[in-house]
Enzyme design. Structure first.
Site, PDB file in Angstrom:
ATOM      1  CD  GLU A 104      -9.831 -13.721  -6.007  1.00 54.76           C
ATOM      2  OE1 GLU A 104      -9.745 -12.671  -6.672  1.00 54.76           O
ATOM      3  OE2 GLU A 104     -10.029 -14.827  -6.519  1.00 54.76           O
ATOM      4  CB  CYS A 110      -9.577  -5.442  -3.879  1.00 48.69           C
ATOM      5  SG  CYS A 110     -11.166  -6.276  -4.011  1.00 48.69           S
TER       6      CYS A 110
HETATM    7  P1  NAD Z   1      -2.264  -8.251   3.897  1.00 44.33           P
HETATM    8  O1  NAD Z   1      -1.720  -9.116   2.824  1.00 44.33           O
HETATM    9  O2  NAD Z   1      -1.304  -7.483   4.710  1.00 44.33           O
HETATM   10  O3  NAD Z   1      -3.150  -9.084   4.936  1.00 44.33           O
HETATM   11  C1  NAD Z   1      -4.218  -9.913   4.516  1.00 44.33           C
HETATM   12  C2  NAD Z   1      -4.284 -11.119   5.438  1.00 44.33           C
HETATM   13  O4  NAD Z   1      -3.074 -11.849   5.329  1.00 44.33           O
HETATM   14  C3  NAD Z   1      -4.449 -10.776   6.917  1.00 44.33           C
HETATM   15  O5  NAD Z   1      -5.325 -11.712   7.520  1.00 44.33           O
HETATM   16  C4  NAD Z   1      -3.050 -10.955   7.457  1.00 44.33           C
HETATM   17  O6  NAD Z   1      -3.034 -11.288   8.831  1.00 44.33           O
HETATM   18  C5  NAD Z   1      -2.549 -12.109   6.622  1.00 44.33           C
HETATM   19  N1  NAD Z   1      -1.099 -12.207   6.514  1.00 44.33           N
HETATM   20  C6  NAD Z   1      -0.176 -11.228   6.624  1.00 44.33           C
HETATM   21  N2  NAD Z   1       1.066 -11.738   6.461  1.00 44.33           N
HETATM   22  C7  NAD Z   1       0.929 -13.068   6.233  1.00 44.33           C
HETATM   23  C8  NAD Z   1       1.830 -14.140   5.960  1.00 44.33           C
HETATM   24  N3  NAD Z   1       3.139 -13.949   5.892  1.00 44.33           N
HETATM   25  N4  NAD Z   1       1.302 -15.356   5.756  1.00 44.33           N
HETATM   26  C9  NAD Z   1      -0.023 -15.575   5.788  1.00 44.33           C
HETATM   27  N5  NAD Z   1      -0.916 -14.602   6.045  1.00 44.33           N
HETATM   28  C10 NAD Z   1      -0.449 -13.363   6.258  1.00 44.33           C
HETATM   29  O7  NAD Z   1      -3.317  -7.325   3.169  1.00 44.33           O
HETATM   30  P2  NAD Z   1      -3.892  -5.955   3.673  1.00 44.33           P
HETATM   31  O8  NAD Z   1      -2.917  -4.907   3.326  1.00 44.33           O
HETATM   32  O9  NAD Z   1      -4.366  -6.049   5.052  1.00 44.33           O
HETATM   33  O10 NAD Z   1      -5.172  -5.848   2.716  1.00 44.33           O
HETATM   34  C11 NAD Z   1      -5.261  -4.939   1.712  1.00 44.33           C
HETATM   35  C12 NAD Z   1      -4.861  -5.543   0.385  1.00 44.33           C
HETATM   36  O11 NAD Z   1      -5.770  -6.585   0.072  1.00 44.33           O
HETATM   37  C13 NAD Z   1      -4.952  -4.562  -0.761  1.00 44.33           C
HETATM   38  O12 NAD Z   1      -3.851  -4.725  -1.618  1.00 44.33           O
HETATM   39  C14 NAD Z   1      -6.235  -4.963  -1.472  1.00 44.33           C
HETATM   40  O13 NAD Z   1      -6.269  -4.591  -2.830  1.00 44.33           O
HETATM   41  C15 NAD Z   1      -6.240  -6.440  -1.257  1.00 44.33           C
HETATM   42  N6  NAD Z   1      -7.591  -6.975  -1.364  1.00 44.33           N
HETATM   43  C16 NAD Z   1      -7.893  -7.738  -2.445  1.00 44.33           C
HETATM   44  C17 NAD Z   1      -9.182  -8.221  -2.604  1.00 44.33           C
HETATM   45  C18 NAD Z   1      -9.568  -9.039  -3.815  1.00 44.33           C
HETATM   46  O14 NAD Z   1     -10.623  -9.671  -3.787  1.00 44.33           O
HETATM   47  N7  NAD Z   1      -8.784  -9.058  -4.876  1.00 44.33           N
HETATM   48  C19 NAD Z   1     -10.151  -7.943  -1.646  1.00 44.33           C
HETATM   49  C20 NAD Z   1      -9.788  -7.168  -0.555  1.00 44.33           C
HETATM   50  C21 NAD Z   1      -8.495  -6.700  -0.419  1.00 44.33           C
END
Ligand code: NAD
Length: 546
Positions: A264, A298
């Site tokens: 997501e 999001c």
């Molecule tokens: P991010 O991808 O940086 O981090 C999300 C999670 O992934 C965190 O727990 C982080 O520790 C982990 N992570 C980071 N690098 C990783 C890797 N290499 N391998 C595995 N896990 C890793 O996201 P963010 O910037 O913190 O969150 C915001 C983004 O999330 C925005 O783009 C938003 O639109 C999206 N979002 C989407 C939804 C949805 O339901 N579609 C909901 C909420 C947020």
């Protein structure tokens, strides 16, 4: 960021609510003592507590514990698993003061936005507690030979599900995705974002108080970059929520292991204000759609396409209303919005607005940091004149910034809305339901809300929620949101005649009979939509232009 005043800090508020971050940190699964990381509140920079910086060994241990516990959990009657989810829902609602305090302190969101998230978590738990049985009970399917083959589809748990969740909705994107995984008979290993571990730990605490056996769900804490790969290596399915960039990385790793994943991801969500929209409700709806949780949502709207006949009035009224939004760091109901989550979020919002203004966009409302409130506060911002060379035109800001564009007609609005690689959410505003529906059907987005920004579709928990294009793969909510955590299995029982040539029947004769049977079978009503359904099917096909 240092605390910005001598008044009580967010950490003081947590203590006053009887919340002990050290006790919550004690719920993290660890193979050995680790260094810790301090979690700071985005509201005032105060230290809330420390959590371990986990290692791959901790992930491996958590997955081993979960795997050992999973068979007994899967053998627990579904009704008992559902009763735990019901109790969890009740605890989330009855302990809301504490949960809201943790979410407010850790994420910075206003009390109203925190409550909306808490309510969503309770409702999702309640939905699956009531409906898991319906989604997971064996379903009868048409058999190979009608009358002689009885076929059922059943759903077996995957085993151990890994969940990686972000900071922006730290409760629901951790707990609400875990609940269906658990009800489907899986064990869960959750890695929350490093900035918001205490909310996820508080949810685990409540799940265990609701009766979830201790070992069935584990939480590991630490950087995604170092824990993501070991987690994917140890689980049978991954539920990921976060950025599109990270989503691509984890999806590739899951593909390498041939395990499923639901991702997501981000969005650049459009709102379409049609010629016949009621501006009173549309302006208010736009404020919610663009700025809830300070735009760090999001499904938030970042692009608004307004029919040219309404454009000037809409812009004036929307800007006026946006200027009346109350920013603040208090935990009371009177605050509309909290700060951005951290320095990186703040810097990105400033960069997007400054870039747009430098290249000729006009700020109708907001457009300024508010250091008087705290380091990460930024005013909700309405831009016009945003063009292709500006970053905010296509790139997700993930903050309280929206661009408004005039459009000549529905076709132009639809083309502009679909002109994106994303496809998460869209919103259509019109006083005529048939008009809105016709436009909605032509939008490439996983959810389309009519006369609502995002909440109508999101909170319709019986319907799937997720993204098209680079907004993700897989869905949460509804049947899909629980069955994705299972392996579908077909069980087909044959009686009477076998499917091959019966003994003694010449093969050529068998082939001729089956050829005839094949032709007849396709003419049987069983293999076609019932006659009374045909007009509906045809109408929908025409409607979608297919
Ligand atoms: P991010 O991808 O940086 O981090 C999300 C999670 O992934 C965190 O727990 C982080 O520790 C982990 N992570 C980071 N690098 C990783 C890797 N290499 N391998 C595995 N896990 C890793 O996201 P963010 O910037 O913190 O969150 C915001 C983004 O999330 C925005 O783009 C938003 O639109 C999206 N979002 C989407 C939804 C949805 O339901 N579609 C909901 C909420 C947020």
């Amino acid at each position: 960021m240092a605390p910005t005043s001598a008044s009580p800090t967010q950490a003081d508020d947590l203590r006053r609510q009887g919340i002990d971050p050290a006790r919550l940190a004690g719920l993290v699964t660890l193979a050995a003592p680790r260094e810790t990381r301090t979690v700071h509140s985005p509201l005032d920079g105060s230290a809330l507590g420390d959590v371990p910086v986990g290692t791959p060994d901790d992930v491996a241990l958590a997955a081993r514990i979960a795997r050992a516990a999973q068979p007994a959990w899967a053998a627990t009657p579904l009704a008992r698993r559902c009763s735990i989810a019901s109790r969890f829902r009740d605890l989330v609602l009855s302990r809301q003061a504490k949960l809201l305090a943790v979410m407010h302190a850790e994420n910075g969101k206003s009390r109203l936005n925190a409550f909306e998230e808490l309510l969503d978590t309770a409702l999702t738990a309640g939905y699956y507690a009531t409906n898991a049985e319906r989604h997971l009970a064996p379903h009868r399917r048409s058999g190979a030979i009608p009358g002689l083959t009885t076929a059922y589809e059943t759903w077996q748990p995957k085993g151990v599900v890994g969940i990686i969740s972000p900071w922006n909705y730290p409760l629901t994107l951790a707990a609400s995705d875990a609940i269906p995984a658990l009800l489907a008979g899986n064990a869960v290993v959750l890695k929350p974002d490093s900035a918001t571990p205490f909310t996820a730990l508080a949810a685990l605490d409540l799940l265990r108080q609701a009766g979830l056996p201790h070992d069935v769900m584990q939480i590991v804490t630490g950087p995604g970059a170092s824990l993501g790969t070991p987690l994917i290596d140890a689980v049978d399915y991954l539920m990921f929520t976060g950025s599109t960039a990270t989503g691509r990385v984890v999806a590739a790793q899951c593909a390498e292991r041939l395990i499923g994943c639901s991702a997501e991801l981000g969005g650049k969500n459009p709102m379409l204000v049609l010629e016949d929209a009621d501006l009173d409700v549309t302006v208010e709806g736009a404020v919610q759609a663009c700025f809830s949780t300070t735009g760090q949502l999001c499904v938030s709207v970042e692009r608004i396409y307004v029919h040219v006949s309404l454009y000037d009035t809409f812009c004036r009224r929307f800007a006026e209303r946006t200027r009346r939004i109350v920013l603040g760091r208090g935990a009371g109901w009177g605050v509309d919005l909290g700060p951005l989550h951290d320095q990186a979020q703040f810097d990105k919002v400033v960069a997007h607005v400054d870039d747009a203004v430098a290249k000729g966009a006009t700020v109708l409302a907001g457009g300024r940091p508010r250091p008087d409130l705290g380091a990460f506060f930024y005013e909700p911002t309405v831009l016009v004149g945003v063009t292709e060379p500006m970053t905010a035109h296509r790139t997700e800001t993930f903050g309280p910034v929206v661009a408004v564009y005039p459009v000549a007609d529905d076709a132009a609005a639809i083309a502009a809305a679909n002109d994106t690689a994303y496809g998460l959410n869209a919103s259509v505003w019109s006083a005529d339901p048939a008009h809105a529906l016709a436009v909605a059907a032509r939008l490439r987005a996983g959810t389309v809300n009519i006369n609502e920004g995002y909440a109508a579709a999101w909170a319709s928990h019986d319907a799937p929620m997720g993204g098209m294009g680079i907004s993700g793969m897989g869905r949460r909510h509804g049947a899909e949101g629980i069955r994705k955590y299972t392996e579908p299995q077909t069980i087909a029982a044959q009686r009477g005649l076998p499917l091959g040539p019966p003994g003694g029947v010449p093969r050529a004769g068998y082939a001729a009979t089956m050829t005839l049977g094949g032709r007849v079978l396709h003419r049987l009503p069983l293999s076609r939509p019932a006659a009374w359904l045909r007009p509906l099917v045809d109408r929908r096909a025409a409607f979608l232009g297919r």
